[in-house]
Design an enzyme around this catalytic site. Structure first.
Site, PDB file in Angstrom:
ATOM      1  N   GLY A 171       0.865  -1.234   0.076  1.00 15.64           N
ATOM      2  CA  GLY A 171      -0.031   0.009  -0.448  1.00 15.64           C
ATOM      3  C   GLY A 171       1.222   1.251   0.154  1.00 15.64           C
ATOM      4  O   GLY A 171       1.968   0.856   0.147  1.00 15.64           O
ATOM      5  N   ASN A 172      -0.089   2.544   0.298  1.00 16.39           N
ATOM      6  CA  ASN A 172       0.791   3.822   0.186  1.00 16.39           C
ATOM      7  C   ASN A 172      -0.055   4.665   1.372  1.00 16.39           C
ATOM      8  O   ASN A 172      -1.251   4.329   2.195  1.00 16.39           O
ATOM      9  CB  ASN A 172       0.903   4.420  -0.924  1.00 16.39           C
ATOM     10  N   ARG A 173       1.266   5.382   1.632  1.00 19.80           N
ATOM     11  CA  ARG A 173       0.854   6.683   3.070  1.00 19.80           C
ATOM     12  C   ARG A 173      -0.643   7.167   2.173  1.00 19.80           C
ATOM     13  O   ARG A 173      -0.730   8.517   3.098  1.00 19.80           O
ATOM     14  CB  ARG A 173       2.144   7.464   3.580  1.00 19.80           C
ATOM     15  N   SER A 174      -1.037   7.431   1.379  1.00 20.55           N
ATOM     16  CA  SER A 174      -2.223   8.615   0.676  1.00 20.55           C
ATOM     17  C   SER A 174      -3.210   8.428   1.369  1.00 20.55           C
ATOM     18  O   SER A 174      -3.797   7.509   2.059  1.00 20.55           O
ATOM     19  CB  SER A 174      -2.345   7.857  -0.282  1.00 20.55           C
ATOM     20  N   ALA A 194      -2.612   7.864  -4.593  1.00 27.60           N
ATOM     21  CA  ALA A 194      -2.041   7.205  -5.157  1.00 27.60           C
ATOM     22  C   ALA A 194      -1.662   5.406  -5.759  1.00 27.60           C
ATOM     23  O   ALA A 194      -1.963   4.836  -5.098  1.00 27.60           O
ATOM     24  CB  ALA A 194      -1.177   7.565  -3.617  1.00 27.60           C
TER      25      ALA A 194
END
Lengths: 234, 234
Positions: free
Chosen positions: A38-41, A105
């Site tokens: 995943g990512n931090r968005s 993102a």
């Protein structure tokens, strides 16, 4: 129908009656049934843009990855998880959109072969093979009937050069770039944006994401007009 | 001091005055400054266990990965992100704990060499090399002065066999296993648990996580007593 007609009739914001398609949040690319890349968005910027576009009179559809945010009032939300799901949801709806704003993102890569059962921690080392996801933003911008297409760029260095390169490479109408060095931008209530378009640009200084979103939406409306993409009320 | 003393004096729950250390939520293992490998743990089960332990009179410290939940009342929360941070936070506090309940979905692997700048999507294929994280639960259970140690097991098949194997391999006092096939258990308000201990076990049927947490905490208190780990009020 009636509600939509009345809304168009009585709304006079800068995007009155415009159909705006927005993506927001992260995507999650499964490794196995419990793990993902995943990512931090946080989705905050995209949700603020969706709220600002709706407040500017637009008919907004928000295609969103998993976030912990309520849907903005008056906005249709389509929930997705992976980049492939987001791609499908956007492609189904983009022909009807006059504006496309990609704040999501989207994962550039997905795991080539996600495991169907939870991976047991047998090995000391685990090699994950990731393959490229489709580039939703570039694909939308390249359509013959492309909407006014706005990208976002999260960069960790050399902000303007990277963003300008992306604007040109993807053939976007506008790009909004922010600096995420040391986690800035993500998961924060405030942000700052460098907004670029072919032949120009402006800075939107550090401010709450809600205010930043309103400024960006106003800028989109002005640039559409300048580019002859806003021929009177829809 | 005074508040703690008064609380101990006037609390008569089944864990009155006990120091309980609980881990909860996922960990995030960075790939680069914006991407991470995570998992679907919402933290709900762990937060419910922390709330139930506090309601049972315990002094609760909750070491938590990133979740979108408020701290339960009366619980000290320590926020961490990676498995290594969670490991450090637990090891600093475990000597003072009489009970350790590991509900966290700690990443078994971390990226061997996270990138310091955002990885550009140049290559068609990205190979991620992951290495093993420390096993916090096994390390706590193996301490000479180990607290009463309870593990959680999220499994996608053959629940009881996998959980019993984990109980024995790690030398736990108790394990609570749940089935996460098709996403069950994670991100849900309800859950069901198979609870096993050396030589025994019981099923806690599908119910809200808050009720399940109270039942589990009551079971921990009873098993501690049965195992002679509860020699009167602390």
């Amino acid at each position: 129908e009636l509600v939509a007609a009345l809304r168009e009739r009585f709304t006079d914001g800068p995007l009155a009656g415009r159909r705006v398609l927005i993506t927001a949040g992260p995507t999650r690319e499964p490794v196995d049934p419990v793990r993902f890349v995943g990512n931090r968005s946080s989705g905050r910027m995209g949700y603020a843009v969706a709220a600002a576009a709706a407040a500017a009179g637009a008919r907004v559809c928000l295609v969103s990855g998993p976030v912990a945010l309520p849907s903005p009032p008056g906005v249709e939300r389509v929930a997705v998880e992976t980049a492939l799901e987001m791609h499908a949801a956007v492609m189904e709806r983009v022909a009807q959109a006059e504006v496309f704003i990609s704040t999501a993102a989207v994962a550039d890569y997905r795991v080539a072969e996600p495991a169907l059962e939870k991976i047991k921690k047998r090995a000391d080392i685990l090699e994950l093979r990731l393959v490229r996801n489709p580039d939703i933003l570039a694909e939308v911008a390249a359509r013959p009937d492309a909407p006014f297409t706005v990208g976002f760029a999260a960069e960790t260095g050399d902000l303007e050069r990277h963003a300008r390169a992306k604007l040109e490479a993807k053939g976007l109408d506008m790009i909004a770039a922010n600096d995420v060095s040391a986690g800035r931008g993500f998961d924060a209530e405030e942000n700052a944006l460098e907004v670029l378009w072919p032949g120009g640009g402006t800075s939107l200084g550090r401010q709450p994401k809600t205010a930043l979103a309103r400024a960006l939406v106003a800028l989109v409306a002005r640039r559409m007009e300048a580019a002859g993409r806003n021929p009177g009320p829809a």
